[in-house]
Design a protein around this motif. Structure first.
Motif, PDB file in Angstrom:
ATOM      1  N   ALA A  42      43.917   2.962  38.107  1.00 17.02           N
ATOM      2  CA  ALA A  42      43.869   3.523  39.451  1.00 17.02           C
ATOM      3  C   ALA A  42      45.267   3.925  39.896  1.00 17.02           C
ATOM      4  O   ALA A  42      46.261   3.302  39.526  1.00 17.02           O
ATOM      5  N   VAL A  46      43.152   6.585  44.964  1.00 20.45           N
ATOM      6  CA  VAL A  46      42.015   6.470  44.059  1.00 20.45           C
ATOM      7  C   VAL A  46      40.702   6.590  44.827  1.00 20.45           C
ATOM      8  O   VAL A  46      40.581   6.146  45.968  1.00 20.45           O
ATOM      9  N   LEU A  51      35.568   3.737  42.192  1.00 26.69           N
ATOM     10  CA  LEU A  51      35.744   2.301  41.998  1.00 26.69           C
ATOM     11  C   LEU A  51      34.407   1.576  42.102  1.00 26.69           C
ATOM     12  O   LEU A  51      34.075   0.727  41.271  1.00 26.69           O
ATOM     13  N   VAL A  73      40.998  -3.929  36.917  1.00 27.17           N
ATOM     14  CA  VAL A  73      41.647  -2.770  37.531  1.00 27.17           C
ATOM     15  C   VAL A  73      43.151  -2.903  37.313  1.00 27.17           C
ATOM     16  O   VAL A  73      43.740  -3.959  37.568  1.00 27.17           O
ATOM     17  N   ALA A  75      47.107  -0.622  37.478  1.00 28.18           N
ATOM     18  CA  ALA A  75      47.830   0.517  38.041  1.00 28.18           C
ATOM     19  C   ALA A  75      49.143   0.680  37.287  1.00 28.18           C
ATOM     20  O   ALA A  75      49.441  -0.068  36.346  1.00 28.18           O
ATOM     21  N   THR A  83      43.378   3.636  48.974  1.00 23.16           N
ATOM     22  CA  THR A  83      42.326   4.482  48.426  1.00 23.16           C
ATOM     23  C   THR A  83      42.199   5.761  49.236  1.00 23.16           C
ATOM     24  O   THR A  83      42.874   5.956  50.266  1.00 23.16           O
ATOM     25  N   LEU A 107      40.492   6.780  36.609  1.00 17.28           N
ATOM     26  CA  LEU A 107      39.665   7.148  37.754  1.00 17.28           C
ATOM     27  C   LEU A 107      40.237   8.346  38.512  1.00 17.28           C
ATOM     28  O   LEU A 107      41.445   8.566  38.535  1.00 17.28           O
ATOM     29  N   THR A 109      41.441  10.646  41.712  1.00 15.26           N
ATOM     30  CA  THR A 109      42.264  10.331  42.877  1.00 15.26           C
ATOM     31  C   THR A 109      42.416  11.561  43.739  1.00 15.26           C
ATOM     32  O   THR A 109      42.307  12.696  43.260  1.00 15.26           O
TER      33      THR A 109
END
Length: 355
Positions: A42, A46, A51, A73, A75, A83, A107, A109
């Motif tokens: 993420a 994101v 998610l 998860v 980063a 988010t 994911l 974004t």
């Protein structure tokens, strides 16, 4: 749109045989009784929907007799991310979490620019070389493109961004319409709900149709949409795939359910139209409005889906399976299988026993 190729529907979803198999030095944890380890990457901005969707698909349902999943998860570095809805997300793990992953998903974004830092590029590259499956969808495909792993491959992203991805990364062949593109250990998908289709496809491919169908039932989503479904046409969700959002025709539902129980029989578009009490032209038009594809393509896909199931769940000879699904001969079945998957039915069966 430089780099975009208009592909035949039969080409969508093909993968290269040499890229399909997991290297022998990187067996899946699930194969040895451990959890199937999913790491999602993420970034700032994101997608909250992404998610939630990925978490739902890969939720642990081992109490139902399904394989165990472990979802982490990560980063670029640990800390808080905001988010797309403005919610703060606390992320404990950095790129090091990818070292033990069976599957990494980048994911989508809303943040710009769509770039990733060198530690993330290196971590994903190392994981891929160890045999990890790497997937991305929507704007996540832009992040994956930054790693160089999509160079020389086909890829999908949100249809509205396909031209931008092709211009930014001319070495990628961007498919502007596919829900997802399977290139073996690299899989990419379109935007929004297409990420669910991509994840279920990966479940089906890696763990078999029984697992993916059970997860889909629990998550209350469509069990399977073909990769060649046009992404911006709302997808069929009812029995037989004859209904999409805002569209209902009970006659089509009945006809397609009837057809799916008679795949062994020879059926033409005229036969289906007569069953629906429509002219062939009207039937074809209504069918495309409802499903986004043609009756002939739908029927072929149903037969191939059934063949996959029989290959994975029975020891029937391939010629017998070809007869049961209405393909006529093992040669015809093989041709269609290679077009869809890049490998023949015999290899598909062998691979399924290793999942």
């Amino acid at each position: 749109m430089t780099g975009i190729t208009q592909l035949r529907r039969s080409d969508v979803g093909r993968c290269h045989p040499e890229k399909r198999h997991r290297p022998p030095n990187r067996p899946s944890a699930a194969a040895s009784g451990g959890p199937f380890r999913v790491v999602v990457f993420a970034t700032e901005g994101v997608s909250s929907f992404a998610l939630g969707a990925v978490s739902q698909v890969f939720a642990d349902r081992s109490h139902l007799g399904l394989p165990r999943f472990s979802l982490t998860v990560c980063a670029g570095e640990g800390g808080a991310l905001r988010t797309d809805l403005g919610l703060l997300l606390s992320v404990e793990h950095g790129p090091e979490a990818m070292r033990t992953a069976d599957l990494i998903i980048m994911l989508p974004t809303e943040a710009r620019p769509l770039t990733v830092r060198r530690p993330v590029v290196d971590a994903i590259g190392d994981a891929f070389r160890r045999g990890t499956i790497v997937a991305a969808y929507g704007t996540g495909s832009f992040l994956l493109a930054e790693t160089g792993l999509l160079d020389g491959r086909r890829a999908a992203t949100d249809w509205a961004l396909a031209g931008r991805l092709a211009e930014r990364h001319p070495r990628i062949t961007v498919d502007p319409v596919a829900l997802y593109v399977d290139e073996g250990r690299i899989v990419t998908g379109a935007g929004a709900a297409a990420g669910i289709d991509m994840c279920l496809h990966l479940l089906r491919r890696e763990l078999g149709p029984a697992v993916s169908d059970a997860v889909a039932r629990e998550a209350m989503v469509a069990a399977r949409r073909a990769s060649g479904q046009v992404q911006y046409v709302p997808a069929p969700w009812s029995v037989g795939g004859a209904r999409r959002a805002g569209f209902r025709d009970p006659r089509l539902d009945e006809v397609l359910l009837w057809a799916r129980t008679r795949l062994r029989e020879a059926m033409s578009v005229d036969d289906l139209a007569r069953r629906a009490l429509m002219s062939p032209r009207t039937f074809a038009r209504r069918f495309r409005e409802a499903t986004g594809t043609t009756p002939r393509t739908w029927l072929r896909d149903q037969r191939l889906d059934r063949a996959e199931e029989l290959l994975e769940t029975t020891d029937l000879p391939i010629q017998k399976i070809a007869d049961l699904v209405g393909m006529g001969s093992d040669g015809v079945l093989r041709d269609h299988f290679v077009k869809r998957h890049g490998i023949p039915p015999r290899d598909w069966r062998r691979d399924s026993t290793r999942r």
